[in-house]
Design an enzyme around this catalytic site. Structure first.
Site, short mmCIF file in Angstrom:
data_model
loop_
_atom_site.label_atom_id
_atom_site.label_comp_id
_atom_site.label_asym_id
_atom_site.label_seq_id
_atom_site.Cartn_x
_atom_site.Cartn_y
_atom_site.Cartn_z
N CYS A 157 0.86 -1.18 0.00
CA CYS A 157 0.00 0.00 0.00
C CYS A 157 0.89 1.23 0.00
O CYS A 157 2.12 1.10 -0.10
CB CYS A 157 -0.96 0.01 1.19
SG CYS A 157 -2.40 1.08 0.87
N CYS A 177 -0.19 4.30 2.05
CA CYS A 177 -0.59 5.30 3.04
C CYS A 177 0.48 5.63 4.08
O CYS A 177 0.53 6.74 4.58
CB CYS A 177 -1.90 4.90 3.71
SG CYS A 177 -1.97 3.19 4.23
N CYS A 218 -4.04 6.03 0.18
CA CYS A 218 -3.47 4.75 -0.27
C CYS A 218 -3.10 4.75 -1.75
O CYS A 218 -3.23 3.71 -2.43
CB CYS A 218 -4.44 3.61 0.05
SG CYS A 218 -4.80 3.49 1.81
N LYS A 228 -12.14 -5.36 2.27
CA LYS A 228 -11.60 -4.49 3.32
C LYS A 228 -12.55 -3.31 3.48
O LYS A 228 -12.81 -2.58 2.54
CB LYS A 228 -10.21 -4.00 2.94
CG LYS A 228 -9.61 -3.04 3.96
CD LYS A 228 -8.20 -2.66 3.62
CE LYS A 228 -7.64 -1.70 4.64
NZ LYS A 228 -6.26 -1.29 4.32
N LYS A 268 -11.41 -8.02 6.26
CA LYS A 268 -10.82 -7.13 7.25
C LYS A 268 -11.77 -5.99 7.55
O LYS A 268 -12.26 -5.38 6.60
CB LYS A 268 -9.50 -6.59 6.69
CG LYS A 268 -8.81 -5.58 7.57
CD LYS A 268 -7.61 -5.07 6.87
CE LYS A 268 -6.96 -4.05 7.78
NZ LYS A 268 -5.89 -3.37 7.14
C1 PBG Z 1 -3.11 0.27 5.12
C2 PBG Z 1 -3.53 -0.69 6.16
C3 PBG Z 1 -4.38 -0.45 7.24
C4 PBG Z 1 -4.38 -1.61 7.99
C5 PBG Z 1 -3.58 -2.53 7.33
N1 PBG Z 1 -3.09 -1.94 6.17
C6 PBG Z 1 -5.08 0.73 7.72
C7 PBG Z 1 -5.96 1.52 6.87
O1 PBG Z 1 -6.53 1.06 5.88
O2 PBG Z 1 -6.07 2.69 7.24
C8 PBG Z 1 -5.14 -1.81 9.28
C9 PBG Z 1 -4.53 -2.73 10.23
C10 PBG Z 1 -5.05 -2.64 11.61
O3 PBG Z 1 -5.89 -1.79 11.98
O4 PBG Z 1 -4.56 -3.45 12.40
N2 PBG Z 1 -3.75 0.20 3.91
ZN ZN Z 2 -3.20 2.09 2.66
#
Ligand code: PBG
Ligand code: ZN
Length: 326
Positions: free
Chosen positions: A120, A122, A130, A195, A248
């Site tokens: 990713c 971010c 992202c 997600k 997720k």
């Molecule tokens: C980034 C990412 C995130 C998580 C995993 N990869 C956060 C988001 O989308 O802001 C979350 C993991 C967690 O909360 O444990 N793309």
């Molecule tokens: Zn991200």
């Protein structure tokens, strides 16, 4: 006339019979442990909202890796905190990027550990979104171009598997083509297929310094209200070549895990995210719940719903408990 012939309690009378009829058994084989790796030296900082979870620099990560290997956890999932962020997240495809350095370090010193990379942008962009921004939104297809560079660079550094988490359309296809072209047709893709745009990621964003500077992620992550859409996302990812599909967060989305398990034959992973971890830790600290029992019950519920793989910050603690009980 079921009762009194049928008495389900007969099969609950002691632990031996309960063990024999138990439908779900957690195992250390199910776990992937996430790691936060920060560029720099001599860093071991506990994340305030995630007690027990730290950000490490590479010169101190071995104490964590020793424990992971010792406990028999099969895999780690890497997240990086780079020393430099920019508009596009170019650290993600740099040979000297934090993740590339981390992969080389781990594969050299812990060759038995399976290394998965979160794919990713971010944590690597100044704006915290992202991908590549265009008119205040993430541009899908420009982001795919950078994603290709990122995964090939991870593969070259020695990653065993890549896990795209940005929720860009077509990302699995783009990754599969890029990896195959670069000679990495053996590297699997675990896609964050379903997600959701979840508030349960809050503590993670503190940990990884990846909160969006403006707006939110609702133009790319899924609406928590949607169930059928998850099946569509998974079907598309499978068509595009995903090897493992992921849901997720996990706990508030057990119905989604169950739906996907019933509808598809690929391995299903569930991400027991930061907020889920923090809630158990916080209530445990207050003495309001039996933390260890709630942890094991939660992990069991995720597996019972249909997950084959659980990505969890609890992995080390749960592995210890499973070891003691054998
Ligand atoms: C980034 C990412 C995130 C998580 C995993 N990869 C956060 C988001 O989308 O802001 C979350 C993991 C967690 O909360 O444990 N793309
Ligand atoms: Zn991200």
């Amino acid at each position: 006339m079921a009762f009194p012939i049928h008495r389900p309690r007969r099969l609950r009378r002691n632990e031996n019979i309960r063990r024999l009829v138990r439908e779900t058994n957690l195992s250390v084989d199910d776990f992937i442990y996430p790691l936060f790796i920060e560029d720099g030296e001599n860093i071991k900082i506990e994340i305030p909202s995630m007690p027990g979870i730290h950000r490490y620099s590479l010169d101190r990560i071995d104490e964590e890796l020793d424990e992971v290997v010792e406990l028999g956890i099969p895999a780690v999932l890497l997240f990086g905190i780079p020393s430099h962020k920019d508009a596009v997240g170019s650290d993600t495809w740099s040979e000297e990027g934090i993740i590339q350095k981390a992969i080389r370090h781990i594969k050299k010193n812990y060759p038995q550990l399976y290394v998965i990379t979160d794919v990713c942008f971010c944590e690597y962009t100044e704006h915290g979104h992202c991908g590549v921004l265009h008119e205040h939104d993430v541009n899908n297809d420009l982001t795919l171009e950078n994603t290709k560079k990122q995964v090939v660079s991870h593969a070259k550094a020695g990653a065993d598997m890549v896990a795209p988490s940005g929720m860009m359309d077509g990302v699995v296809k783009a990754i599969r083509e890029a990896l195959d072209e670069a000679g990495f047709s053996n590297i699997p893709i675990m896609s964050y297929s379903a997600k959701y745009a979840s508030a349960y990621y809050g503590p993670f964003r503190d940990a990884a310094e990846s909160a969006p500077a403006f707006g939110d992620r609702r133009t790319y992550q899924m609406d928590p209200a949607n169930r059928r859409e998850a099946l569509r996302e998974v079907a598309l990812d499978i068509e595009e070549g995903a090897d493992i599909v992921m849901v997720k967060p996990a706990l508030a989305y057990l119905d989604i895990i169950s739906d996907i398990r019933k509808n598809f034959n690929l391995p299903v992973a569930a991400y027991n995210v930061s907020g889920e971890y923090s809630m158990i830790k916080a209530a445990g600290k207050l003495g309001w719940i039996d933390e260890k029992k709630v942890m094991m019950e939660t992990l069991t519920s995720i597996k019972r719903a249909g997950a084959d793989i659980i990505i969890t910050y609890h992995a080390k603690e749960a592995a210890k408990i499973l070891k003691e009980n054998c």
